[in-house]
Design a protein around this motif. Structure first.
Motif, PDB file in Angstrom:
ATOM      1  N   VAL A  57       0.825  -1.208   0.000  1.00  0.00           N
ATOM      2  CA  VAL A  57       0.000   0.000   0.000  1.00  0.00           C
ATOM      3  C   VAL A  57       0.862   1.262   0.000  1.00  0.00           C
ATOM      4  O   VAL A  57       0.569   2.230  -0.695  1.00  0.00           O
ATOM      5  N   ARG A  58       1.953   1.218   0.736  1.00  0.00           N
ATOM      6  CA  ARG A  58       2.788   2.406   0.828  1.00  0.00           C
ATOM      7  C   ARG A  58       3.297   2.808  -0.556  1.00  0.00           C
ATOM      8  O   ARG A  58       3.311   3.978  -0.919  1.00  0.00           O
ATOM      9  N   LYS A  59       3.692   1.790  -1.320  1.00  0.00           N
ATOM     10  CA  LYS A  59       4.200   2.056  -2.664  1.00  0.00           C
ATOM     11  C   LYS A  59       3.062   2.614  -3.543  1.00  0.00           C
ATOM     12  O   LYS A  59       3.237   3.576  -4.285  1.00  0.00           O
ATOM     13  N   ALA A  60       1.901   1.989  -3.397  1.00  0.00           N
ATOM     14  CA  ALA A  60       0.760   2.426  -4.195  1.00  0.00           C
ATOM     15  C   ALA A  60       0.415   3.880  -3.886  1.00  0.00           C
ATOM     16  O   ALA A  60       0.127   4.676  -4.776  1.00  0.00           O
ATOM     17  N   SER A  67       1.455  11.144  -6.726  1.00  0.00           N
ATOM     18  CA  SER A  67       2.013  11.768  -7.926  1.00  0.00           C
ATOM     19  C   SER A  67       0.913  11.992  -8.962  1.00  0.00           C
ATOM     20  O   SER A  67       0.886  13.015  -9.651  1.00  0.00           O
ATOM     21  N   ALA A  68       0.001  11.013  -9.067  1.00  0.00           N
ATOM     22  CA  ALA A  68      -1.099  11.156 -10.032  1.00  0.00           C
ATOM     23  C   ALA A  68      -1.923  12.382  -9.686  1.00  0.00           C
ATOM     24  O   ALA A  68      -2.311  13.163 -10.554  1.00  0.00           O
ATOM     25  N   GLN A 115      -0.372   6.860 -16.077  1.00  0.00           N
ATOM     26  CA  GLN A 115       0.725   5.989 -15.683  1.00  0.00           C
ATOM     27  C   GLN A 115       0.801   5.818 -14.158  1.00  0.00           C
ATOM     28  O   GLN A 115       0.892   4.690 -13.664  1.00  0.00           O
ATOM     29  N   HIS A 116       0.702   6.918 -13.460  1.00  0.00           N
ATOM     30  CA  HIS A 116       0.791   6.816 -11.994  1.00  0.00           C
ATOM     31  C   HIS A 116      -0.397   6.059 -11.429  1.00  0.00           C
ATOM     32  O   HIS A 116      -0.240   5.233 -10.526  1.00  0.00           O
ATOM     33  N   ASN A 117      -1.595   6.327 -11.980  1.00  0.00           N
ATOM     34  CA  ASN A 117      -2.776   5.611 -11.494  1.00  0.00           C
ATOM     35  C   ASN A 117      -2.650   4.128 -11.775  1.00  0.00           C
ATOM     36  O   ASN A 117      -2.974   3.294 -10.935  1.00  0.00           O
ATOM     37  N   LEU A 118      -2.185   3.811 -13.004  1.00  0.00           N
ATOM     38  CA  LEU A 118      -2.019   2.403 -13.367  1.00  0.00           C
ATOM     39  C   LEU A 118      -1.080   1.709 -12.395  1.00  0.00           C
ATOM     40  O   LEU A 118      -1.396   0.648 -11.858  1.00  0.00           O
ATOM     41  N   ARG A 119       0.058   2.345 -12.152  1.00  0.00           N
ATOM     42  CA  ARG A 119       1.040   1.720 -11.256  1.00  0.00           C
ATOM     43  C   ARG A 119       0.478   1.567  -9.856  1.00  0.00           C
ATOM     44  O   ARG A 119       0.609   0.515  -9.235  1.00  0.00           O
ATOM     45  N   GLY A 120      -0.137   2.644  -9.372  1.00  0.00           N
ATOM     46  CA  GLY A 120      -0.676   2.613  -8.009  1.00  0.00           C
ATOM     47  C   GLY A 120      -1.732   1.540  -7.865  1.00  0.00           C
ATOM     48  O   GLY A 120      -1.678   0.698  -6.958  1.00  0.00           O
ATOM     49  N   ILE A 121      -2.697   1.532  -8.802  1.00  0.00           N
ATOM     50  CA  ILE A 121      -3.818   0.606  -8.640  1.00  0.00           C
ATOM     51  C   ILE A 121      -3.373  -0.833  -8.937  1.00  0.00           C
ATOM     52  O   ILE A 121      -3.850  -1.772  -8.296  1.00  0.00           O
ATOM     53  N   THR A 122      -2.424  -1.000  -9.883  1.00  0.00           N
ATOM     54  CA  THR A 122      -1.909  -2.353 -10.138  1.00  0.00           C
ATOM     55  C   THR A 122      -1.285  -2.922  -8.869  1.00  0.00           C
ATOM     56  O   THR A 122      -1.446  -4.108  -8.552  1.00  0.00           O
ATOM     57  N   THR A 123      -0.603  -2.079  -8.133  1.00  0.00           N
ATOM     58  CA  THR A 123       0.003  -2.550  -6.888  1.00  0.00           C
ATOM     59  C   THR A 123      -1.078  -3.056  -5.938  1.00  0.00           C
ATOM     60  O   THR A 123      -0.914  -4.091  -5.285  1.00  0.00           O
ATOM     61  N   LEU A 132     -10.868  -5.464   1.277  1.00  0.00           N
ATOM     62  CA  LEU A 132      -9.625  -5.212   0.548  1.00  0.00           C
ATOM     63  C   LEU A 132      -9.881  -4.396  -0.718  1.00  0.00           C
ATOM     64  O   LEU A 132      -9.051  -3.601  -1.135  1.00  0.00           O
ATOM     65  N   ASN A 133     -11.065  -4.595  -1.307  1.00  0.00           N
ATOM     66  CA  ASN A 133     -11.369  -3.856  -2.540  1.00  0.00           C
ATOM     67  C   ASN A 133     -11.698  -2.393  -2.305  1.00  0.00           C
ATOM     68  O   ASN A 133     -11.390  -1.547  -3.130  1.00  0.00           O
ATOM     69  N   VAL A 134     -12.372  -2.112  -1.190  1.00  0.00           N
ATOM     70  CA  VAL A 134     -12.778  -0.715  -1.010  1.00  0.00           C
ATOM     71  C   VAL A 134     -11.730   0.109  -0.273  1.00  0.00           C
ATOM     72  O   VAL A 134     -11.777   1.342  -0.311  1.00  0.00           O
ATOM     73  N   ILE A 135     -10.771  -0.557   0.352  1.00  0.00           N
ATOM     74  CA  ILE A 135      -9.780   0.210   1.113  1.00  0.00           C
ATOM     75  C   ILE A 135      -8.969   1.178   0.236  1.00  0.00           C
ATOM     76  O   ILE A 135      -8.679   2.287   0.669  1.00  0.00           O
ATOM     77  N   PRO A 136      -8.639   0.802  -1.036  1.00  0.00           N
ATOM     78  CA  PRO A 136      -7.910   1.778  -1.858  1.00  0.00           C
ATOM     79  C   PRO A 136      -8.612   3.127  -1.954  1.00  0.00           C
ATOM     80  O   PRO A 136      -7.965   4.168  -1.966  1.00  0.00           O
ATOM     81  N   SER A 137      -9.946   3.115  -1.985  1.00  0.00           N
ATOM     82  CA  SER A 137     -10.649   4.397  -2.109  1.00  0.00           C
ATOM     83  C   SER A 137     -10.357   5.272  -0.890  1.00  0.00           C
ATOM     84  O   SER A 137     -10.353   6.494  -0.975  1.00  0.00           O
ATOM     85  N   PHE A 138     -10.061   4.618   0.247  1.00  0.00           N
ATOM     86  CA  PHE A 138      -9.728   5.398   1.437  1.00  0.00           C
ATOM     87  C   PHE A 138      -8.336   6.004   1.354  1.00  0.00           C
ATOM     88  O   PHE A 138      -8.116   7.119   1.796  1.00  0.00           O
ATOM     89  N   SER A 139      -7.426   5.232   0.754  1.00  0.00           N
ATOM     90  CA  SER A 139      -6.079   5.794   0.593  1.00  0.00           C
ATOM     91  C   SER A 139      -6.147   6.987  -0.345  1.00  0.00           C
ATOM     92  O   SER A 139      -5.524   8.017  -0.099  1.00  0.00           O
ATOM     93  N   GLU A 140      -6.929   6.847  -1.425  1.00  0.00           N
ATOM     94  CA  GLU A 140      -7.070   7.971  -2.362  1.00  0.00           C
ATOM     95  C   GLU A 140      -7.679   9.169  -1.645  1.00  0.00           C
ATOM     96  O   GLU A 140      -7.261  10.308  -1.824  1.00  0.00           O
TER      97      GLU A 140
END
Ligand code: ATP
Ligand code: MG
Length: 552
Positions: free
Chosen positions: A168-171, A177-178, A223-231, A283-291
């Motif tokens: 997550v930290r990397k993402a 950056s995005a 690119q940044h979104n792709l990398r972040g979300i792929t992670t 696990l799926n919805v947690i990324p929205s919290f990081s964003e």
């Protein structure tokens, strides 16, 4: 500020209700699984009894799930509403200079982009709550079934959470950056709307702008979104794998090590399969919290405080307008624009000037000499960095600045025309507005009904005249016009200088007119000239007769 704290700030009661309903619904879900497990091994007599329990539990599950979702939905929608209001209010209240430094693309990105991201995360809150509750009660149930199973499950969960956090930290870095690049993209979007004419006329510029600016920016965001979300996706896949490894161990390894009945094993697997859904959803919805956390950070970085109390309204502004006043004095007032570049930093002042009611003052000087800056200081929009402004001998402070601003009615060169004319309780406002429209020779173009302009689709000069309508209706004691007449035709220019301005003066108003129209300087009581931020020695406190000399 933490996003959860933000959510809970207003309605702790509602949050408590949602949690209670969530726990109830989670418990009934786990109980249902227990019941299924028990029913699988029950005899026909017991089944008859169990079926009613099953039906009852289904109803309880439905009701509690509904209740908890509705409570949390209210909570999250309330927080979104609150966020929008706070963001708008803090932009309205923020010091003008700070906003100018942030720039409108960044502010727009915050009002639209960040607010939407935070809202999206808040909308996910009901989903998270219900799933956390389900997961926790399932864990309790697993513990009741077998403590060894619980320990095993917890170890696997800890493993998957730990590896998840690492990724997550990397993402987050990529998402940040995005988001930063999105600001640039917003600035480009603004340029394609506001600079549309120029882009259409200049093919080279258009192509260059499209290929080099927009495409590059959009690609960087992608690119940044792709990398972040792929992670995140990788982390998610890893979590699933760990989970199935655990089930595999239960089926293939545990029976070899210890005696376990098929009935027990079925129960374990049932509950573990059931617990999988809440874990996956979480696990799926947690990324929205990081964003959202990134977005919230962006909003805070802008210096827009979301902590401020809203709803604490000031006393009615009309009551604050000071009808009778004697002097506005500027004493050693200075303002500097701080930029990254050392060279060419502009410093206005120190300026000493006094204004009185019934006085018509012209402010003149070359482009970039600081006239508009002066107007913003005089009207209290910029806070002087040195010196002070005194109203009737009393210095204007941060407490009194807003009241002080209510003294002025100003038309800046980058004015904004609101569709609704000034707030007033005057029942005859529409009629008065019509009178002024006749004066401004605009009555054939538009009407004012219920304090609203019937249209603002007018020519540049006509729109500028409409700003005078507002100024008249506001009826403030001090008028400031920043190059108001620059886009008026010679006829109306004449009306402005020789009729409208003297009328305002005759009504006892103080009027500051920033102008380049030297053929009308004689109308003024006083002409103040600025030169590279300094008022010219001697002050041009001149009567019309001296003035020509001064300008020779
Ligand atoms: N937003 C800003 N940020 C940094 N510097 C600024 C900003 N606005 C103006 N300046 C600087 O302040 C100086 C004075 O600007 P100002 O707008 O007050 O001039 P002005 O006398 O109104 O000019 P004009 O006749 O062109 O309207 C400019 O030379 C510019 O260098
Ligand atoms: Mg100007």
């Amino acid at each position: 500020m933490n996003i959860i704290k933000f959510l809970l700030r207003n309605s702790r009661g509602l949050a408590l209700l949602a949690i209670i309903a969530g726990v109830l619904s989670g418990t009934s879900g786990a109980a249902l699984i227990g019941l299924i497990h028990a029913s699988l091994g029950a005899g026909p007599g017991a089944l008859l009894n169990l079926q009613w329990q099953y039906a009852a539990l289904c109803v309880v599950l439905l009701l509690t799930q509904y209740a908890s979702q509705v409570f949390v939905l209210r909570l999250s929608q309330g927080a979104i509403y609150d966020l929008r209001l706070r963001l708008s209010k803090s932009i309205i209240d923020a010091p003008l200079r700070g906003l100018e430094e942030a720039g409108s693309p960044r502010l727009m990105a915050s009002l639209t982009g960040d607010a939407a991201t935070i809202s999206a995360a808040l909308i996910n809150v009901p989903i998270i709550c219900i799933n956390v509750a389900t997961m926790l009660t399932c864990l309790v149930y697993v513990g009741v079934l077998s403590w060894q199973l619980l320990v095993g499950l917890l170890v696997f969960m800890a493993l998957s959470i730990a590896s998840y956090r690492l990724t997550v930290r990397k993402a987050m870095r990529h998402l940040k950056s995005a988001r930063a690049e999105a600001d640039t993209l917003f600035a480009h979007f603004r340029a394609i709307i506001e600079g549309n004419k120029e882009l259409k006329l200049q093919r080279r510029r258009r192509e260059e702008f499209y290929d080099e600016d927009i495409k590059t920016s959009a690609a960087t965001v992608r690119q940044h979104n792709l990398r972040g979300i792929t992670t995140y996706i990788l982390a998610d896949g890893w979590g699933r794998l760990l989970y199935f490894i655990f089930i595999g161990l239960l089926i293939y390894v545990v029976p070899r090590m210890t005696a376990v009945t098929v009935q027990d094993l079925t129960g374990y697997i049932l509950i573990i399969l059931y617990i999988r859904t809440p874990i996956t959803v979480l696990l799926n919805v947690i990324p929205s919290f990081s964003e959202a956390q990134v977005a919230l950070q962006k909003v805070n970085d802008l210096g827009l405080s979301l902590q401020k109390e809203i709803g604490k309204e000031r006393p009615a502004l009309t009551a604050e307008v000071k009808a009778a006043w004697n002097t506005v004095e500027l004493d050693g007032v200075m303002h500097a624009y701080s930029t990254d570049r050392e060279e060419g930093n502009f410093v206005l002042g120190p300026i000493d000037l006094t204004f009185r009611p019934g006085e018509l003052v012209f402010l003149v000087g070359g482009n970039g000499s600081g006239k508009s800056t002066f107007a913003k200081i005089l009207t209290g929009l910029y806070v002087p960095e040195a010196g002070e402004i005194r109203l009737d001998g009393r210095p204007v402070t941060s407490e009194t600045r807003d009241s002080y601003r209510q003294l002025f009615s100003a038309v800046f060169s980058d004015y904004f025309l609101f569709e609704r004319v000034v707030a007033s309780d005057d029942p005859d406002l529409d009629a008065r507005a019509h009178e002024y429209l006749v004066n401004l020779q605009l009555d054939h173009k538009l009407r004012v009904e219920d304090r609203k302009l019937s249209t603002t689709a007018l020519s540049q000069g006509q729109r500028k005249r409409l700003t005078l309508l507002n100024a008249y209706l506001e009826d403030r004691p001090f008028y400031v016009f920043d190059e108001w007449a620059s886009d008026q035709d010679p006829l109306f220019k004449r009306v402005f200088y020789t009729q409208l301005l003297p009328e305002l003066k005759a009504r006892g108003k103080a009027v500051l007119v920033i102008t380049h129209d030297d053929q009308y300087y004689h109308v003024a009581d006083r002409v103040v000239k600025l030169d590279y931020g300094h008022s010219v020695p001697g002050g041009y406190d001149a009567q019309p007769s001296d003035m020509e000399l001064a300008y020779a």
